[in-house]
Design a protein around this motif. Sequence first.
Motif, PDB file in Angstrom:
ATOM      1  N   MET A 155     -26.963  -6.129   2.878  1.00 50.78           N
ATOM      2  CA  MET A 155     -27.884  -5.266   2.147  1.00 50.78           C
ATOM      3  C   MET A 155     -27.359  -4.892   0.763  1.00 50.78           C
ATOM      4  SD  MET A 155     -29.038  -2.537   5.042  1.00 50.78           S
ATOM      5  CE  MET A 155     -28.726  -2.905   6.732  1.00 50.78           C
ATOM      6  N   LYS A 156     -26.197  -5.460   0.392  1.00 45.77           N
ATOM      7  CA  LYS A 156     -25.570  -5.154  -0.908  1.00 45.77           C
ATOM      8  C   LYS A 156     -25.122  -3.698  -1.003  1.00 45.77           C
ATOM      9  CE  LYS A 156     -26.603  -9.346  -2.249  1.00 45.77           C
ATOM     10  NZ  LYS A 156     -25.552 -10.394  -2.320  1.00 45.77           N
ATOM     11  N   LEU A 157     -24.844  -3.085   0.150  1.00 45.07           N
ATOM     12  CA  LEU A 157     -24.360  -1.698   0.158  1.00 45.07           C
ATOM     13  C   LEU A 157     -22.836  -1.698   0.262  1.00 45.07           C
ATOM     14  CD1 LEU A 157     -26.983  -0.108   2.575  1.00 45.07           C
ATOM     15  CD2 LEU A 157     -26.974  -0.075   0.087  1.00 45.07           C
ATOM     16  N   ARG A 158     -22.186  -2.298  -0.733  1.00 44.99           N
ATOM     17  CA  ARG A 158     -20.735  -2.417  -0.671  1.00 44.99           C
ATOM     18  C   ARG A 158     -20.060  -1.058  -0.767  1.00 44.99           C
ATOM     19  NH1 ARG A 158     -20.159  -7.550  -4.795  1.00 44.99           N
ATOM     20  NH2 ARG A 158     -21.061  -9.108  -3.401  1.00 44.99           N
ATOM     21  N   GLY A 159     -20.696  -0.135  -1.462  1.00 48.56           N
ATOM     22  CA  GLY A 159     -20.104   1.197  -1.573  1.00 48.56           C
ATOM     23  C   GLY A 159     -19.909   1.845  -0.221  1.00 48.56           C
ATOM     24  N   ALA A 160     -20.891   1.652   0.698  1.00 50.41           N
ATOM     25  CA  ALA A 160     -20.776   2.231   2.037  1.00 50.41           C
ATOM     26  C   ALA A 160     -19.631   1.588   2.812  1.00 50.41           C
ATOM     27  CB  ALA A 160     -22.096   2.053   2.787  1.00 50.41           C
ATOM     28  N   GLY A 644     -34.350   0.056   7.466  1.00 50.64           N
ATOM     29  CA  GLY A 644     -35.293   0.815   6.648  1.00 50.64           C
ATOM     30  C   GLY A 644     -34.674   1.260   5.333  1.00 50.64           C
ATOM     31  N   ILE A 645     -33.420   1.688   5.391  1.00 51.89           N
ATOM     32  CA  ILE A 645     -32.715   2.067   4.157  1.00 51.89           C
ATOM     33  C   ILE A 645     -32.595   0.865   3.225  1.00 51.89           C
ATOM     34  CG2 ILE A 645     -30.497   2.858   3.240  1.00 51.89           C
ATOM     35  CD1 ILE A 645     -30.179   4.487   5.816  1.00 51.89           C
ATOM     36  N   TYR A 646     -32.278  -0.282   3.826  1.00 51.74           N
ATOM     37  CA  TYR A 646     -32.152  -1.513   3.037  1.00 51.74           C
ATOM     38  C   TYR A 646     -33.474  -1.858   2.339  1.00 51.74           C
ATOM     39  CZ  TYR A 646     -32.065  -6.596   2.345  1.00 51.74           C
ATOM     40  OH  TYR A 646     -32.176  -7.853   1.823  1.00 51.74           O
ATOM     41  N   ILE A 647     -34.577  -1.838   3.076  1.00 47.87           N
ATOM     42  CA  ILE A 647     -35.884  -2.161   2.493  1.00 47.87           C
ATOM     43  C   ILE A 647     -36.260  -1.132   1.430  1.00 47.87           C
ATOM     44  CG2 ILE A 647     -38.357  -2.351   2.984  1.00 47.87           C
ATOM     45  CD1 ILE A 647     -36.721  -4.771   3.822  1.00 47.87           C
ATOM     46  N   TYR A 648     -35.983   0.136   1.697  1.00 44.05           N
ATOM     47  CA  TYR A 648     -36.284   1.180   0.715  1.00 44.05           C
ATOM     48  C   TYR A 648     -35.543   0.929  -0.591  1.00 44.05           C
ATOM     49  CZ  TYR A 648     -36.248   5.740  -1.564  1.00 44.05           C
ATOM     50  OH  TYR A 648     -36.357   6.751  -2.489  1.00 44.05           O
ATOM     51  N   GLN A 649     -34.262   0.573  -0.476  1.00 44.81           N
ATOM     52  CA  GLN A 649     -33.496   0.307  -1.694  1.00 44.81           C
ATOM     53  C   GLN A 649     -34.026  -0.920  -2.433  1.00 44.81           C
ATOM     54  OE1 GLN A 649     -29.280   0.230  -0.937  1.00 44.81           O
ATOM     55  NE2 GLN A 649     -29.168   2.462  -1.033  1.00 44.81           N
ATOM     56  N   LYS A 650     -34.434  -1.943  -1.675  1.00 47.01           N
ATOM     57  CA  LYS A 650     -34.992  -3.131  -2.328  1.00 47.01           C
ATOM     58  C   LYS A 650     -36.293  -2.799  -3.052  1.00 47.01           C
ATOM     59  CE  LYS A 650     -34.777  -7.308  -1.180  1.00 47.01           C
ATOM     60  NZ  LYS A 650     -34.926  -8.647  -0.602  1.00 47.01           N
ATOM     61  N   ARG A 651     -37.131  -1.981  -2.451  1.00 50.48           N
ATOM     62  CA  ARG A 651     -38.391  -1.621  -3.098  1.00 50.48           C
ATOM     63  C   ARG A 651     -38.144  -0.735  -4.315  1.00 50.48           C
ATOM     64  NH1 ARG A 651     -42.991  -2.955  -1.243  1.00 50.48           N
ATOM     65  NH2 ARG A 651     -44.052  -1.183  -2.190  1.00 50.48           N
ATOM     66  N   GLN A 652     -37.116   0.118  -4.231  1.00 48.77           N
ATOM     67  CA  GLN A 652     -36.760   0.909  -5.408  1.00 48.77           C
ATOM     68  C   GLN A 652     -36.286   0.008  -6.542  1.00 48.77           C
ATOM     69  OE1 GLN A 652     -38.367   3.839  -4.669  1.00 48.77           O
ATOM     70  NE2 GLN A 652     -36.676   4.789  -5.788  1.00 48.77           N
ATOM     71  N   TYR A 653     -35.514  -1.028  -6.161  1.00 51.36           N
ATOM     72  CA  TYR A 653     -35.063  -1.980  -7.172  1.00 51.36           C
ATOM     73  C   TYR A 653     -36.245  -2.714  -7.795  1.00 51.36           C
ATOM     74  CZ  TYR A 653     -33.376  -6.443  -8.995  1.00 51.36           C
ATOM     75  OH  TYR A 653     -33.160  -7.545  -9.784  1.00 51.36           O
ATOM     76  N   LEU A 654     -37.210  -3.149  -6.974  1.00 52.53           N
ATOM     77  CA  LEU A 654     -38.390  -3.850  -7.497  1.00 52.53           C
ATOM     78  C   LEU A 654     -39.216  -2.935  -8.401  1.00 52.53           C
ATOM     79  CD1 LEU A 654     -39.527  -5.841  -4.326  1.00 52.53           C
ATOM     80  CD2 LEU A 654     -38.406  -6.758  -6.375  1.00 52.53           C
ATOM     81  N   ILE A 735     -47.644  -7.969   4.827  1.00 57.46           N
ATOM     82  CA  ILE A 735     -46.785  -6.885   5.348  1.00 57.46           C
ATOM     83  C   ILE A 735     -45.341  -7.365   5.493  1.00 57.46           C
ATOM     84  CG2 ILE A 735     -46.341  -5.437   7.372  1.00 57.46           C
ATOM     85  CD1 ILE A 735     -49.357  -5.259   7.759  1.00 57.46           C
ATOM     86  N   VAL A 736     -45.170  -8.603   5.984  1.00 58.64           N
ATOM     87  CA  VAL A 736     -43.822  -9.157   6.135  1.00 58.64           C
ATOM     88  C   VAL A 736     -43.117  -9.220   4.793  1.00 58.64           C
ATOM     89  CG1 VAL A 736     -42.534 -11.251   6.682  1.00 58.64           C
ATOM     90  CG2 VAL A 736     -44.299 -10.431   8.245  1.00 58.64           C
ATOM     91  N   HIS A 737     -43.809  -9.729   3.775  1.00 59.47           N
ATOM     92  CA  HIS A 737     -43.183  -9.864   2.453  1.00 59.47           C
ATOM     93  C   HIS A 737     -42.856  -8.501   1.842  1.00 59.47           C
ATOM     94  CE1 HIS A 737     -43.153 -14.153   1.534  1.00 59.47           C
ATOM     95  NE2 HIS A 737     -44.321 -14.271   2.173  1.00 59.47           N
ATOM     96  N   ARG A 738     -43.720  -7.537   2.047  1.00 57.14           N
ATOM     97  CA  ARG A 738     -43.512  -6.240   1.401  1.00 57.14           C
ATOM     98  C   ARG A 738     -42.519  -5.353   2.155  1.00 57.14           C
ATOM     99  NH1 ARG A 738     -48.769  -3.473  -1.383  1.00 57.14           N
ATOM    100  NH2 ARG A 738     -49.190  -5.092  -2.926  1.00 57.14           N
ATOM    101  N   GLY A 742     -39.065  -7.508   1.892  1.00 54.16           N
ATOM    102  CA  GLY A 742     -38.856  -6.673   0.721  1.00 54.16           C
ATOM    103  C   GLY A 742     -38.723  -7.458  -0.567  1.00 54.16           C
ATOM    104  N   ASP A 743     -39.391  -8.627  -0.679  1.00 56.89           N
ATOM    105  CA  ASP A 743     -39.258  -9.439  -1.894  1.00 56.89           C
ATOM    106  C   ASP A 743     -40.493  -9.359  -2.793  1.00 56.89           C
ATOM    107  OD1 ASP A 743     -40.997 -10.740  -0.231  1.00 56.89           O
ATOM    108  OD2 ASP A 743     -39.987 -12.678  -0.268  1.00 56.89           O
ATOM    109  N   VAL A 744     -41.489  -8.564  -2.414  1.00 59.30           N
ATOM    110  CA  VAL A 744     -42.689  -8.394  -3.235  1.00 59.30           C
ATOM    111  C   VAL A 744     -42.949  -6.910  -3.392  1.00 59.30           C
ATOM    112  CG1 VAL A 744     -45.173  -8.812  -3.418  1.00 59.30           C
ATOM    113  CG2 VAL A 744     -43.677 -10.596  -2.501  1.00 59.30           C
TER     114      VAL A 744
END
Length: 745
Positions: A155-160, A644-654, A735-738, A742-744
């Motif tokens: 999830m690219k959460l290296r800080g954690a 869910g945290i991972y998807i939330y962060q990806k959507r924030q990035y998008l 729904i799957v993509h979003r 989390g790529d759209v």
Amino acid sequence: MKMGQISLTITSVRAERRDLKERLLSCGLCLLMAVALTEIPAAAWHLTDMTPLRFIAYVAAAAVIAAILLPDLSDKKTRLMLTATAVGLVILFIILTATGTLSLSMGRLMNQILESRYLRTGYYAVPYAAAGSGLLALSLMEMIIGGLCALLMKMKLRGAVLVLPALMVILGGIDILPVNGWYVVFGAACLLMMAAMTGISPKAVGMAAAGLIIVSLVLGLVMAPVSGLAKARQSLDKQVHKLTKENSVMAMPEGNLKDLKAFEPTDAPALLVDMDTWTGTYIRGFVGGTYKDSTWQSLSPEDLREEAATLYVLQRDAFFGSTQYGNLWNSSDLEATDLVYEDNRITVRPDGACRAFTYLPYGISDEAAPDLDPHAITTEGDAGRMSGVTGNLAPIEAAYLLLGTLADGSVQADEAYLTAEEHYRDYVYTHFLDVPEEVLTALSEAGLTGSTGISTTQARKEIREALKLFMTYDESAVTLNGSRDFLAYLCDVNPRGYSVHYASLATMMLRTYGIPARYVEGYVVTQDRAGRQAEGEAMVLTQKNSRAFVEFYLDGIGWLPFDPTPGYEAEIYYELPQGQGMADNTPGNTSLEELQEENEPENEQKTVNVQEEDDGSRRPVGLNLHEVLILSLLILLGCLVLYGIYIYQKRQYLRRRRLFMKEGEVRRATGYILADTCRLQEAAGQEIPAEQDRFMKELWFSRHAVSEEQRQNALQGLEKAEADWRTQLPLWKRIVHRFIKGDVY
């Protein structure tokens, strides 16, 4: 055009290599953390019998990590294979748990953890009933930790991921975690591997690794034996104790007699005391049972390792050492005897006294002391909590009278109490008669030793008279014993001092008489002050009321206070039964049970083993199917929360990316727009238009300026691609993509 295609291919290959290198390093880091976080504690918990088979745990953890980090999840077959593997692991986990195999392994592991915690803190916990090999539990721990780290890396959460090794570097370096040196090395290795993943040169990483490992070894493996650093650590602990436990300067040394200062108490409040009928009372706080290096302290967990289970059962089911007499008095039927005393309710509340101790008046029962914890073994229930004590106060002065009625059969003690007291007395005589050789020599040369076989009353009388002749009472005395033992220095060089000096000497002298004794610090309500106190009015005890005194063990009765300091002879008065010498209790001779059997031979006593219990003494480790399902659901819920945290962060990035497309630097923003447009077109099954393909190559492989108009045209193309994507893809795929990929946006 060919050169552009070659450059694009080379760039793509390099990117794939960098990605593979990063994923392999991520696998190594996750495996390192999984192994270290189980193997290092396993060494601390003495789980060395599983060493030859631990490679199984390593392989299992490596397989889980590789399955998460290495595969390309865009491939449908790979996703199906991973899903099937995950389902299989869950089924295997449920089977192992339901059959009890995992429970047995976890029981073994948990027992070792509980024992390790007891040896470090003195806090005893009931062991689990069944315990097999801990290998399966360790394997599961490594798989879970490794998988969790891999998910965070994915999830690219290296800080954690960095938080845990960084925390271990700190805690290991200051000697809080066990095997601290290796924790520091482990944490340093994790940090350095993360540094390597960020692109730092291998040479710099190697030099930093060597330096950190050397420092770690020095901190973790050398700190304990070095006396200077040990003293610095003790000084730091003392300062932390003062900041967290004390509101003002304490007048008593809390057992530390090295270079003892003068007695200079302040008027700072310590305790609030209220009684129905005011009487002189001694209130115990700090209790020192063993004397070493001029310091009184509690017994160590290692000293009580074999007796911990017995003491726990005694404290849980019978009595605490501090409440034994109060419990016995309240449970005895005294109506037919001359021991008729009015109930006297007492309340003691903290008001500035050191919060590291529970302050209990002698004669209180454990029902009145809710803060006592049976798990606290080394301090006999004192867990350092003090919310207040309220209850009936048994008359201390009647202790010998109660012993007399028990001995002559006028009062029958409860069978459970007799058995518990016998076990507790064995513990008392085992640990509280020790006198260090240097102290014994000094006492002998000063004529301060006694002979065994006399009564406790006679021994206390002789000790008081001996100290009155030998010592000079002086509250301004400063005892600079330096490297010499405090008591030896007191006997040989400077026999002057105050209550701390008198209590320390008297404790050792009682032990030479064969009477178990302990050094105590607390507070005293004197008879004179009690006589002047108005009923219904609370008394404030200040630091000026703090004292050191002695408690001695009266067989069959419990711990009683003894104050050998001149001027305090009348503060504690014990009434003696007439014509009953045995009630004066010559220590170690005859138990109450034997005396009662002599008086009532037909009364057959039962033998009860307090160390082994039939019901509820050991915690079960088996799990039923309902518990397995709940545990599985909790694990699944935890995974869903993380995802869910991972998807939330990806959507924030998008979202930030979409904002940059409209307002950011034109060239980069246009590149982002074209990349997102291509992704949507591929998802919708469309071909990339030739004009768009030409513009992308021009953007990537030339230095032509990009105008704002071109950006706006690209944005219009993105909006059209989004509209086509929404109309051509079914709802479930959108729904799957979003929300799953989390790529759209």
